[in-house]
Design an enzyme around this catalytic site. Structure first.
Site, PDB file in Angstrom:
ATOM      1  N   ASP A 118      12.211 -47.834 -32.131  1.00 59.26           N
ATOM      2  CA  ASP A 118      12.077 -47.746 -30.642  1.00 59.26           C
ATOM      3  C   ASP A 118      10.946 -48.856 -30.287  1.00 59.26           C
ATOM      4  O   ASP A 118      10.387 -49.313 -31.053  1.00 59.26           O
ATOM      5  CB  ASP A 118      11.587 -46.497 -30.093  1.00 59.26           C
ATOM      6  CG  ASP A 118      11.476 -46.358 -28.774  1.00 59.26           C
ATOM      7  OD1 ASP A 118      12.173 -47.050 -27.840  1.00 59.26           O
ATOM      8  OD2 ASP A 118      10.566 -45.455 -28.402  1.00 59.26           O
ATOM      9  N   THR A 152       8.955 -48.695 -26.801  1.00 61.84           N
ATOM     10  CA  THR A 152       7.817 -48.112 -25.946  1.00 61.84           C
ATOM     11  C   THR A 152       7.178 -47.015 -26.788  1.00 61.84           C
ATOM     12  O   THR A 152       7.845 -46.045 -27.054  1.00 61.84           O
ATOM     13  CB  THR A 152       8.368 -47.554 -24.439  1.00 61.84           C
ATOM     14  OG1 THR A 152       9.056 -48.850 -24.197  1.00 61.84           O
ATOM     15  CG2 THR A 152       7.248 -47.331 -23.789  1.00 61.84           C
ATOM     16  N   PHE A 175      14.926 -53.345  -8.481  1.00 67.50           N
ATOM     17  CA  PHE A 175      15.419 -53.991  -9.588  1.00 67.50           C
ATOM     18  C   PHE A 175      16.746 -53.345 -10.213  1.00 67.50           C
ATOM     19  O   PHE A 175      16.714 -52.326 -10.357  1.00 67.50           O
ATOM     20  CB  PHE A 175      14.277 -54.170 -10.713  1.00 67.50           C
ATOM     21  CG  PHE A 175      14.531 -54.869 -11.970  1.00 67.50           C
ATOM     22  CD1 PHE A 175      14.432 -56.260 -11.914  1.00 67.50           C
ATOM     23  CD2 PHE A 175      15.243 -54.262 -12.922  1.00 67.50           C
ATOM     24  CE1 PHE A 175      14.782 -56.763 -13.100  1.00 67.50           C
ATOM     25  CE2 PHE A 175      15.604 -55.248 -14.032  1.00 67.50           C
ATOM     26  CZ  PHE A 175      15.074 -56.512 -14.202  1.00 67.50           C
ATOM     27  N   LYS A 227      10.585 -61.244  -6.274  1.00 59.67           N
ATOM     28  CA  LYS A 227      10.124 -61.399  -7.749  1.00 59.67           C
ATOM     29  C   LYS A 227      10.931 -61.167  -8.810  1.00 59.67           C
ATOM     30  O   LYS A 227      11.790 -60.280  -8.536  1.00 59.67           O
ATOM     31  CB  LYS A 227       8.910 -60.881  -8.128  1.00 59.67           C
ATOM     32  CG  LYS A 227       8.899 -59.348  -8.122  1.00 59.67           C
ATOM     33  CD  LYS A 227       7.365 -58.794  -8.493  1.00 59.67           C
ATOM     34  CE  LYS A 227       7.594 -57.172  -8.852  1.00 59.67           C
ATOM     35  NZ  LYS A 227       6.347 -56.570  -8.991  1.00 59.67           N
ATOM     36  N   THR A 272      16.045 -49.976 -27.582  1.00 59.57           N
ATOM     37  CA  THR A 272      15.315 -49.547 -26.419  1.00 59.57           C
ATOM     38  C   THR A 272      16.121 -49.269 -25.273  1.00 59.57           C
ATOM     39  O   THR A 272      17.020 -50.004 -25.118  1.00 59.57           O
ATOM     40  CB  THR A 272      13.975 -50.723 -26.094  1.00 59.57           C
ATOM     41  OG1 THR A 272      13.348 -50.108 -24.937  1.00 59.57           O
ATOM     42  CG2 THR A 272      14.784 -52.058 -26.139  1.00 59.57           C
ATOM     43  N   ARG A 329      18.507 -51.106 -23.095  1.00 58.20           N
ATOM     44  CA  ARG A 329      19.189 -50.261 -22.021  1.00 58.20           C
ATOM     45  C   ARG A 329      20.070 -49.486 -22.683  1.00 58.20           C
ATOM     46  O   ARG A 329      21.382 -49.149 -22.571  1.00 58.20           O
ATOM     47  CB  ARG A 329      20.070 -51.200 -21.215  1.00 58.20           C
ATOM     48  CG  ARG A 329      19.168 -51.943 -19.691  1.00 58.20           C
ATOM     49  CD  ARG A 329      18.373 -50.832 -19.221  1.00 58.20           C
ATOM     50  NE  ARG A 329      17.768 -51.516 -18.014  1.00 58.20           N
ATOM     51  CZ  ARG A 329      16.772 -50.549 -17.340  1.00 58.20           C
ATOM     52  NH1 ARG A 329      16.490 -49.379 -17.665  1.00 58.20           N
ATOM     53  NH2 ARG A 329      16.122 -51.275 -16.280  1.00 58.20           N
TER      54      ARG A 329
END
Length: 1163
Positions: free
Chosen positions: A465, A467, A630, A654, A763, A845
């Protein structure tokens, strides 16, 4: 699209001849068409029959990635008996079992549902109970299930059959305890361990299912257990309380109508996610009004996707009826935690239908590769055992009841497969686990599954993983670039001074500056002009960063008043030091924290406005007109705000540089600076703005509202309207944020890569973030190219993109979960083969189910063992599916570490865990297993030599305590001391990780090494037995004692010669075993006398009656007495034994025991 792709043959005569031979095509020439089975979709053959080419021969050396000739895989189908023998029987049995299971336990079809608020009795169908059950067995299936898991392996099943055979008097070889004691010990330990684990799982489930929640009823609040919650109930969940089931968010105590939830146990992300209540129910005056309305929620059937939801909310009692669309923002999934306020939701999915349970796979019983290899070697030994027994009976000429002799030989040589093998290996695994937990270099490590420590030494694929595993998930702002000037960590004071001086300048000329942020030029010197220009640009960039985000400041003091603070309280809260920022991405929080550090502070935010505080204490209010969140497709986010003081409307945006490059105005520095920051491992964001007039915004709003109300192609129409604003935007700045890595992640990954381990990062984060972390952590080396797999949605697109990827060499692969799903749907095998050739793979994702599926695919299609490591609840499925699961205790809780086979505290500990403990455990277990088999082979060889010398009689050479002592007190401690052996020191193993590479090939335990040990055993056993018979012929009466002593000494000497690094416990074990044997000689006289052999021969061949009276043999025997050929005491009379047995008895008597066999007994 794909039907216009030309399929050209490979240029060159040699390639053409190869292809012609390969396809066995007789004839299409250069201009002729290929057979229809190579045509694309739209012609006579489907794409299914056009596999991807998996070799270099079929690709043209051309610029086009699509000028390829798909090369079909030639697989000869096995038919009939060949198919049945070569694995078909296993497939057939599996299919039959699955069919029976489906018949006995039919799964209920999942359907969409209509859920009435507060009326569970109106549900048309019965839904599962809202209980969590992680137990593998129940009270009825525990014993059968545990026994099945033990005896499904040939090794344990063989021991069971041999032990049961000793209950048959004609097949009895030795004492029952010599067979049942080791087997009973193994079963007792296994059952006890499983019972403890099952009881712990039961307690955890009971604790979760007993949590109390408030259910809203017509009569008020009622306390209810989590397991008693039903679909349609209105549940109240307090702050920091776990959400018990999947719900639709109806109402919150927060004034803004939204709340935050923590989803770390669902998707692995530690950031808080904002959720929005249904506006119709949020506007109701009181909670009790939820029962005064007639409303229902339409929810689709339960599914795995945790990132999407499409439902509707309908209120029937209003005129006209109110219809409100529901999305993922209106849902509260089970296993998430409410982080702010109090929420009320209506339950739509319970129990096994919740997203969290559907994305969790059932734990499986893991078996190490070493155990499987030993199981195969056991089968080979069994075949040798049968062959040897058949040879013995054949040489006897199948005389008499040969089947009984065959059975006795099978039991007599059963020590070829030593029953102590299982005991030694299990005790060795327990010792390895103890050593791992006692290692001071990796403190806090816990071994939760003691059955597979050797797997740590055989790994080929590591799936990790991101995070919390590779990163700390703590973002730090590092760089701000304005095109002409760049600011780093050491120049933040300059930015702070610019922000402090800019507001007065900007306010003085705000009315005359609509399209540019540069102040009007005055008659001043050039230096002040430059300073004003830079100061204004810096302020505009900082203000854009402070406004363009989805961050919300959270104050602890607001919780007590449920968000209904008065002005005085607001003023007090704005200066509260306990203010914290929450957002769906840590990047956002890092940017807002940075703007606070330079003087522009976000102090308040709701759904319609934001407030900023300047260094002078002035509060600037901006009204939020539109928000564009986003998405992985757009790779950018935007916001349209109106300044309260000037009424100026500004569109801020952004996003990733690849998405923003075509949106902003022309510049010559953006691409270069993005590359520089990426090489430093920074995550880049491009910030831009566009000032809108009132007419421009009104026109946009009308078109945007109309697009959102569209029924068909809503997403495409909304995107088109938003893109109409994204033109010629003013580039403000480029930001660089660093995601801090865990300690020593880079050297650890480098060590693992040098050890031959391929690392895959799975991830749930965005593609850009995952790619950046892969580079910064050196998962992808600086010299490697990165191939970003383009988003694909159909088979044709997947086919083209895979062909394009096939042409890349030695590059890392980055692919999204959606594209991965399409590839696995149509080209599973081809994709896995291509991905396994990559030095590193990054899947972003990914849902929890996708992570587990990737692990399963590697196990099915790739050679090598897999290891999964993670720290969140979303990693549990991946950890449980892998051959070896490692959990990290981190910010996301202990769910992953509790479900893993091993638990560590930091990722860097993985290097020592694999290089030192994994390597040592495998090599030690391999040596231990082969030595235990050698111990059984050598004594079986001596038995075979003894039987062949004495006319192939099925009589045991060593009986009773000799056999028990040989496998226990005489040789067990020295052999087991091999678990302390080490070929290299831990420091050397860490310094040279290349030593780990050979372990994956299994050379320490293979058929080659096994055959070497077999030859050694045959040689030693033959020399010992023949030597004892030939050298001590005059002392034949002591042949048992002599051969057994030589056997024990040989084993002790072999252990001493095998040891590479001596440990003081090894010397103690050698001396202790030798001392035990010498001390026991005084008690073993009865086992060493030849009389026991004579009695054994008589019992074996029916030459004694039930009361042990001897039976006379035939007239050809030298010991024959004229009384008669049969014993007068036997009833019925027994058949005289073979002549060879009589010769053995005579030989034994002539060895000095004729007096013991009193002739008077034969009268």
């Amino acid at each position: 699209m794909a039907d216009q792709i030309p399929l050209y043959p490979v240029r060159g005569a040699a390639a053409g001849r190869k292809r012609a031979a390969y396809y066995s095509a007789a004839g299409p020439g250069p201009g002729a068409e290929w057979p229809s089975r190579y045509q694309l979709e739209g012609e006579s053959a489907p794409l299914d029959e056009m596999p991807l080419m998996m070799s270099e021969e079929g690709f043209e050396d051309d610029e086009s990635d699509y000028h390829t000739l798909p090369r079909a895989r030639v697989t000869r189908r096995r038919r009939g008996l060949e198919w049945l023998v070569c694995g078909g029987w296993k497939l057939l049995c599996t299919s039959c079992c699955d069919w029976l299971v489906n018949i006995c336990q039919r799964k209920r079809e999942l359907k969409a549902r209509t859920v009435w608020l507060g009326h569970p009795e109106k549900c048309e169908e019965k839904h599962p109970r809202n209980s969590i059950k992680n137990q593998k067995y129940n009270i009825f299936t525990f014993i059968p299930g545990v026994l099945y898991e033990q005896f499904k392996f040939f090794l344990n099943l063989y021991f069971l059959v041999v032990s049961c055979s000793q209950f048959v008097p004609a097949l009895k070889i030795g004492y029952l305890y010599t067979y049942w004691a080791p087997l009973g010990f193994v079963l007792a330990v296994t059952i006890t361990r499983e019972a403890i684990d099952e009881f712990r799982r039961f307690q955890r489930d009971k604790e979760v299912n007993s949590h109390l929640y408030s259910r809203l009823t017509v009569r008020g609040k009622v306390q209810v257990k989590s397991s008693d919650i039903q679909v349609g109930d209105l549940i109240i969940v307090e702050k920091n309380q776990r959400i018990p089931s999947d719900m639709v968010f109806l109402r919150t105590s927060e004034k803004a109508g939204s709340c935050f939830i923590r989803t770390d146990q669902l998707d692995g992300e530690t950031d808080w996610k904002p959720k929005v209540a249904v506006s119709c129910t949020q506007r109701l005056p009181a909670i009790g009004d939820l029962f005064s309305i007639s409303a229902y929620v339409y929810a689709p059937k339960p599914q795995l996707d945790i990132h999407s939801f499409e439902g509707t909310f309908t209120r029937e009692d209003s005129d006209p009826p109110i219809h409100e669309s529901l999305s993922i923002e209106n849902t509260l999934w089970a296993s998430t935690v409410v982080a702010s306020g109090t929420v009320i939701g209506v339950v739509i999915y319970t129990g096994k239908e919740t997203r969290s349970v559907m994305n969790t796979s059932n734990a499986k019983n893991k078996v190490g590769l070493l155990d499987l290899e030993l199981n195969q070697l056991t089968k080979a030994l069994f075949l040798a055992l049968v062959a040897l027994s058949v040879v013995m009976v054949t040489v006897q000429g199948f005389a008499g009841p040969w089947y009984r002799s065959l059975s006795r030989f099978l039991l007599l040589f059963s020590y070829i497969i030593p029953i102590s093998l299982r005991v030694n290996l299990d005790m060795g695994k327990a010792a390895y686990g103890w050593m791992i937990m006692k290692d001071d270099s990796i403190p806090g490590t816990v071994v939760r599954t003691s059955t597979i420590p050797e797997e740590l030494g055989r790994l080929v694929y590591l799936l990790t993983d991101k995070t919390g595993t590779l990163t700390q998930n703590e973002m730090v702002f590092k760089r701000l670039h304005l095109g002409t000037v760049s600011y780093g960590a050491d120049t933040m004071d300059e930015i702070r001074s610019h922000v402090a001086s800019a507001p007065s300048q900007v306010q003085s000329q705000a009315s005359g500056s609509n399209t540019s942020s540069t102040p009007p030029r005055t008659a001043q010197s050039s230096a002040p002009k430059l300073r004003r220009s830079v100061s204004s640009r810096v302020h505009e960039a900082v203000k854009a960063i402070a406004l363009c985000h989805n961050v919300t400041p959270v104050y602890e003091s607001q919780a007590s008043v449920a968000g209904e603070a008065e002005c005085a309280e607001v003023d007090r809260d704005l200066s509260d030091e306990n203010r914290a920022y929450q957002a769906s991405s840590p990047d956002e929080v890092a940017l807002v924290q940075w703007t606070e550090s330079v003087g522009l502070t976000l102090v308040n935010r709701d759904l319609t406005s934001m407030q900023l505080r300047t260094p002078s204490g002035q509060i600037l209010t901006y009204y939020v007109l539109q928000m564009f969140p986003f998405t992985s497709e757009s790779k950018r986010m935007g916001v349209i705000v109106r300044d309260e003081s000037t009424a100026e409307i500004t569109f801020y945006m952004k996003g990733a540089d690849v998405a923003m490059a075509t949106i902003v105005q022309y510049n010559d520095w953006l691409e270069e600076e993005c590359g520089n920051m990426a090489r430093e491992g920074l995550r880049t964001l491009v910030v831009a703005k566009r000032v809108l007039t009132e007419e421009q915004y009104q026109d946009f709003e009308s078109r945007y509202t109309q697009a959102k109300l569209s029924v068909h192609d809503r997403a495409l129409k909304v995107t088109a309207v938003v893109e109409s604003l994204e033109r010629e935007m003013e580039l403000l700045c480029l930001t660089g944020v660093e995601d801090q890595l865990q300690a020593d992640v880079r050297p650890t990954l480098e060590t693992l890569r040098n050890a031959g381990i391929k690392i895959w990062m799975l991830t749930g984060d965005k593609l850009e973030t995952a790619t950046c972390i892969a580079k910064s952590s050196h998962l992808v080396s600086r010299t490697q190219e990165v191939h970003v797999f383009r988003p694909v949605t159909s088979r044709e697109e997947a086919h083209l993109e895979l062909n394009s990827f096939r042409r890349r060499h030695d590059c890392a692969l980055v692919i999204s979960g959606d594209s991965l799903e399409v590839c696995l749907k149509y080209y599973e095998l081809e994709f896995v083969e291509l991905a396994c050739q990559c030095p590193a793979v990054v899947c972003c994702r990914c849902s929890p189910t996708q992570k587990a599926r990737i692990v399963t695919l590697l196990q099915q299609h790739a050679t090598g063992r897999t290891c999964a490591i993670g720290d969140g609840g979303n990693d549990v499925s991946m950890i449980q599916a892998a051959d070896c699961g490692v959990g990290i205790e981190g910010k996301e809780g202990k769910q992953a570490s509790l479900a893993a086979d091993l638990s560590i505290t930091q990722f860097r500990h993985l290097g020592r865990l694999l290089m030192v403990h994994g390597r040592s455990s495998y090599k030690r277990s391999a040596a231990l297993g082969q030595f235990v088999m050698h111990r059984g082979l050598i004594i079986s060889t001596m038995q075979a030599v003894f039987s062949s010398v004495f006319y192939f009689a099925s009589v045991p050479l060593y009986q009773g305590f000799l056999m028990v002592g040989y496998a226990t007190v005489y040789t067990m401690f020295p052999v087991f001391s091999l678990v302390l052996d080490q070929d290299v020191k831990p420091e050397v193993a860490l310094l040279y990780p290349e030593l780990y590479k050979d372990l994956a090939k299994g050379r320490s335990l293979s058929f080659k090494t096994f055959l070497i040990w077999v030859l050694i055993s045959i040689y030693q056993g033959g020399v010992l037995m023949y030597g004892a018979l030939l050298l001590f012929d005059s002392e034949f009466v002591h042949v048992v004692a002599i051969s057994f002593t030589a056997l024990v000494l040989t084993e002790l000497l072999m252990v001493a010669l095998t040891i590479r690094t001596w440990h003081w416990l090894m010397a103690v074990a050698e001396l202790l075993s030798l001392g035990c044997y010498v001390a026991s000689l005084a008690f073993l006289n009865e086992y060493f006398v030849v009389k026991r052999l004579e009695n054994a021969f008589r019992v074996c061949h029916g030459m004694v009656s039930a009361d042990q009276d001897p039976i006379l043999c035939g007239p050809g025997c030298p010991a024959h007495r004229p009384v008669g050929p049969l014993c007068h005491r036997c009833d019925p009379p027994l058949i005289p034994p073979p002549e060879g047995v009589c010769r053995v008895l005579c030989h034994l008597r002539m060895a000095g025991f004729s007096q013991a066999s009193s002739c008077s007994k034969f009268t």
